[in-house]
Design an enzyme around this catalytic site. Sequence first.
Site, short mmCIF file in Angstrom:
data_model
loop_
_atom_site.label_atom_id
_atom_site.label_comp_id
_atom_site.label_asym_id
_atom_site.label_seq_id
_atom_site.Cartn_x
_atom_site.Cartn_y
_atom_site.Cartn_z
N ASN A 110 -55.15 28.53 -27.61
CA ASN A 110 -54.33 27.67 -28.47
C ASN A 110 -54.19 28.43 -29.78
O ASN A 110 -55.17 28.90 -30.34
CB ASN A 110 -55.05 26.33 -28.71
CG ASN A 110 -54.22 25.42 -29.62
OD1 ASN A 110 -53.02 25.63 -29.78
ND2 ASN A 110 -54.86 24.43 -30.20
N GLY A 111 -52.93 28.60 -30.26
CA GLY A 111 -52.74 29.30 -31.53
C GLY A 111 -51.72 30.42 -31.37
O GLY A 111 -50.90 30.41 -30.45
N LYS A 166 -38.24 8.28 -45.68
CA LYS A 166 -39.61 8.01 -45.21
C LYS A 166 -39.99 6.55 -45.47
O LYS A 166 -40.50 5.86 -44.62
CB LYS A 166 -40.59 8.96 -45.90
CG LYS A 166 -40.53 10.38 -45.43
CD LYS A 166 -41.24 10.62 -44.13
CE LYS A 166 -40.44 10.71 -42.88
NZ LYS A 166 -39.17 11.36 -42.80
N TRP A 187 -48.05 24.31 -25.31
CA TRP A 187 -46.97 23.97 -26.23
C TRP A 187 -46.39 25.32 -26.64
O TRP A 187 -46.97 26.04 -27.45
CB TRP A 187 -47.52 23.21 -27.44
CG TRP A 187 -46.54 23.00 -28.53
CD1 TRP A 187 -46.33 23.81 -29.61
CD2 TRP A 187 -45.61 21.92 -28.68
NE1 TRP A 187 -45.33 23.31 -30.42
CE2 TRP A 187 -44.87 22.16 -29.87
CE3 TRP A 187 -45.32 20.80 -27.95
CZ2 TRP A 187 -43.88 21.30 -30.33
CZ3 TRP A 187 -44.34 19.96 -28.39
CH2 TRP A 187 -43.62 20.19 -29.56
N ARG A 204 -50.38 15.12 -26.70
CA ARG A 204 -50.06 16.14 -27.70
C ARG A 204 -48.70 16.78 -27.43
O ARG A 204 -48.20 17.52 -28.24
CB ARG A 204 -51.11 17.26 -27.66
CG ARG A 204 -52.51 16.80 -27.90
CD ARG A 204 -53.49 17.84 -27.40
NE ARG A 204 -53.40 19.08 -28.13
CZ ARG A 204 -54.35 19.53 -28.91
NH1 ARG A 204 -55.44 18.82 -29.08
NH2 ARG A 204 -54.24 20.67 -29.53
N GLU A 240 -37.97 4.06 -43.26
CA GLU A 240 -38.15 4.02 -41.80
C GLU A 240 -39.55 3.57 -41.38
O GLU A 240 -39.71 3.09 -40.26
CB GLU A 240 -37.81 5.36 -41.16
CG GLU A 240 -38.68 6.52 -41.51
CD GLU A 240 -38.29 7.75 -40.70
OE1 GLU A 240 -37.86 7.63 -39.56
OE2 GLU A 240 -38.42 8.86 -41.24
N CYS A 293 -51.62 23.58 -28.19
CA CYS A 293 -51.93 23.55 -26.75
C CYS A 293 -53.22 22.75 -26.54
O CYS A 293 -53.99 22.56 -27.44
CB CYS A 293 -52.12 24.97 -26.25
SG CYS A 293 -50.68 25.99 -26.55
N LYS A 305 -38.23 8.75 -31.48
CA LYS A 305 -38.64 10.06 -32.01
C LYS A 305 -37.52 11.08 -31.84
O LYS A 305 -37.29 11.90 -32.69
CB LYS A 305 -39.90 10.56 -31.32
CG LYS A 305 -40.40 11.92 -31.82
CD LYS A 305 -40.66 11.91 -33.31
CE LYS A 305 -41.03 13.26 -33.87
NZ LYS A 305 -41.03 13.24 -35.36
N GLU A 316 -35.25 12.55 -48.97
CA GLU A 316 -36.25 12.55 -47.89
C GLU A 316 -37.32 11.49 -48.16
O GLU A 316 -37.73 10.76 -47.26
CB GLU A 316 -36.86 13.94 -47.74
CG GLU A 316 -37.98 14.03 -46.73
CD GLU A 316 -37.61 13.54 -45.33
OE1 GLU A 316 -36.41 13.40 -45.04
OE2 GLU A 316 -38.53 13.27 -44.55
N HIS A 334 -23.09 5.74 -63.10
CA HIS A 334 -21.75 5.51 -62.56
C HIS A 334 -21.74 4.32 -61.61
O HIS A 334 -20.95 4.25 -60.67
CB HIS A 334 -21.26 6.77 -61.86
CG HIS A 334 -21.14 7.93 -62.79
ND1 HIS A 334 -20.12 8.06 -63.71
CD2 HIS A 334 -21.98 8.97 -63.01
CE1 HIS A 334 -20.31 9.15 -64.42
NE2 HIS A 334 -21.42 9.74 -64.02
C1 AGP Z 1 -37.05 11.41 -39.61
O1 AGP Z 1 -38.27 10.90 -40.08
C2 AGP Z 1 -36.47 10.57 -38.51
N1 AGP Z 1 -37.38 10.37 -37.46
C3 AGP Z 1 -35.11 11.06 -38.05
O2 AGP Z 1 -34.26 11.00 -39.15
C4 AGP Z 1 -35.07 12.52 -37.51
O3 AGP Z 1 -35.29 13.43 -38.55
C5 AGP Z 1 -33.67 12.77 -36.92
O4 AGP Z 1 -33.47 11.88 -35.84
C6 AGP Z 1 -33.46 14.20 -36.44
O5 AGP Z 1 -34.37 14.48 -35.43
P1 AGP Z 1 -34.53 16.02 -34.97
O6 AGP Z 1 -35.07 16.77 -36.15
O7 AGP Z 1 -35.48 15.99 -33.81
O8 AGP Z 1 -33.16 16.50 -34.58
#
Ligand code: AGP
Length: 609
Positions: free
Chosen positions: A100-101, A486, A74, A27, A489, A2, A604, A482, A505
């Site tokens: 906040n918290g 990272k 938040w 934020r 992307e 928050c 995002k 994962e 394989h």
């Molecule tokens: C992850 O770094 C990416 N930004 C993307 O794969 C993300 O995880 C995916 O779009 C799912 O988003 P969400 O967790 O908000 O559903």
Amino acid sequence: MCGIVGYVGNKEAAVFLLEGLSKLEYRGYDSAGIAVYDGSEIRVEKSVGRLAALKDKIGSNMPKGSLGIGHTRWATHGRPSDSNAHPHADCSGDFVVVHNGIIENYLNLKEELIEKGHAFRSETDTEVVAHLLEEVYHGDFEAAVRDVLRRIDGSYSLVFLSKKHPDRLICTKQDNPLVIGLGEGENFIASDIPAIIQRTRRTFIMNDGEVAVVTKDSVTITNRRGEPVQKKVFEVNWNAEAAEKGGYEHFMLKEIHEQPKAVRDTMSQRIAKDGSAIVIDELKWDAAFLNSFNKIYIVACGTAYHAGMVGKYYIEKLARVLVEVDVASEFRYRDPIVDENTLLIVVSQSGETSDTLAALKESKRLGAKTLAITNVVGSSIAREADQVLYTWAGPEIAVASTKAYTTQLILFFMLALYMAEIKKTVSPERVKELIKLLKQIPAQVSETLSDVDPIKTFARQYGFNEDVFYIGRSLDYDVALEGSLKLKEVSYIHAEAYAAGELKHGTLALIVEGVPVIALATQKSVYEKTLSNIKEVKARDAVVIGIAAEGDEELEKYVDHVIKVPETDELLIPILTVVPLQLLAYYAAITRGCDVDKPRNLAKSVTVE
Ligand code: AGP
């Protein structure tokens, strides 16, 4: 997280409060409010939605007065609504607070206060603090605040306003940021420097347990024991943009470094005080419920999907229930076998991903019970699911998901252990042992963040390669996926993750001299097999960066570089292993001059199918 602001001075408080809150909008929040003392009453104005909605509500009738506090919320406890927005007041309206918290023991305190006749207007943990202050106040404002602090558990930054003491604000913090801006004939309080940087660059940075009494001409700070604290003035030399990132160059780096707190906040309320059990009050599942379904699906996208793969491993390993994991965009179109005996778990940081939301709705239509794991209170997925478990990572701004992933793993681990306790598939001794190790994770995540120089070096050394491979077995494979996402992307390097045993394989044909391979070797149960796969790629002259547990003295004999993470149970180590991979992706992106927080082509929250 928050946003908090406070003003005491000789100008109109409301002007600064709204200006300061607007500087904290980045934020993320779901509601906002201000409270101003006008000489006789405290006027509180608050609204769900953006700051613009609050301003519309206030209109030209700006609250008058030079003492005030403000907040952008938040949500963690209680959905986004006008009544749940801060500031919160006690019954009499004499005391108002912003927070906040997370107040971990708020439910017990609320019950006590209701028994004493207090009437609550919101579902929040924060409102308990206002009524508690009213209960313990006997004329000394600061003494009453200290009494409140002795009664509450959790993480907080708090600012108190009382019409009985109209010349001052009192503020304090524990595990959440709080700064005091030093002006001329006025002083400012904020959860974050961006809120005050337009008014002053001279600040006091509050430390945990400190209590500050702030008037327009003085700031008196004492520590937990009431002893005076002499503060050095911290001159803020950041520009406004840097200040939003808390001094970090990018939100991604800031959020990577927020993981110890995010992980701690996500677990803190869900462990019994004696450490003997996981307690998930939001679910209240029992054996009958768990036995009422014969299959669990975990469905998600991207990083959340990778977290779901780890979640599958946890639930099958600990609770011995069959779990299937699928990407949301595939799940819905493969005519899945879903009925009233199915539990669907959807995972989504934003709670707005269309593919995931669509899979959730389809499964509900087919009769499934549904649980959402999400980071955003009141999000579409949170509202659609039958039950919700929140990660408490705070707003994640960077497109690349980092702290959401580690808090999702924490939540999956706790859910699996909770299910195992109910189904008695794990002994009480093992439960206690795992909880003890779980509680060490926040500090161990901090440890993985303590020396980033070797990772910066690797990023500079290999950041211009166009192909990188990640390999691992079991949970290491899940984390490898994962790690490769990272890197792809944010740095645009073509990275691929493979089950280490799968390389031979076909993909081994791509491993030639100098190709970087990130080899995860933390899973003791498959260590020797992983080692033989590492030898396979080394025999083709790959450059291998190994990721190993602290005590592993073997791996360095077979690889070019080793990154160590602290020792813990192989179930929990993925939460640590991913951190160097996040940092590697970040610094590789820096090396390549990429737009780290807003990578090309990406959003995002993907709210289109
Ligand atoms: C992850 O770094 C990416 N930004 C993307 O794969 C993300 O995880 C995916 O779009 C799912 O988003 P969400 O967790 O908000 O559903």
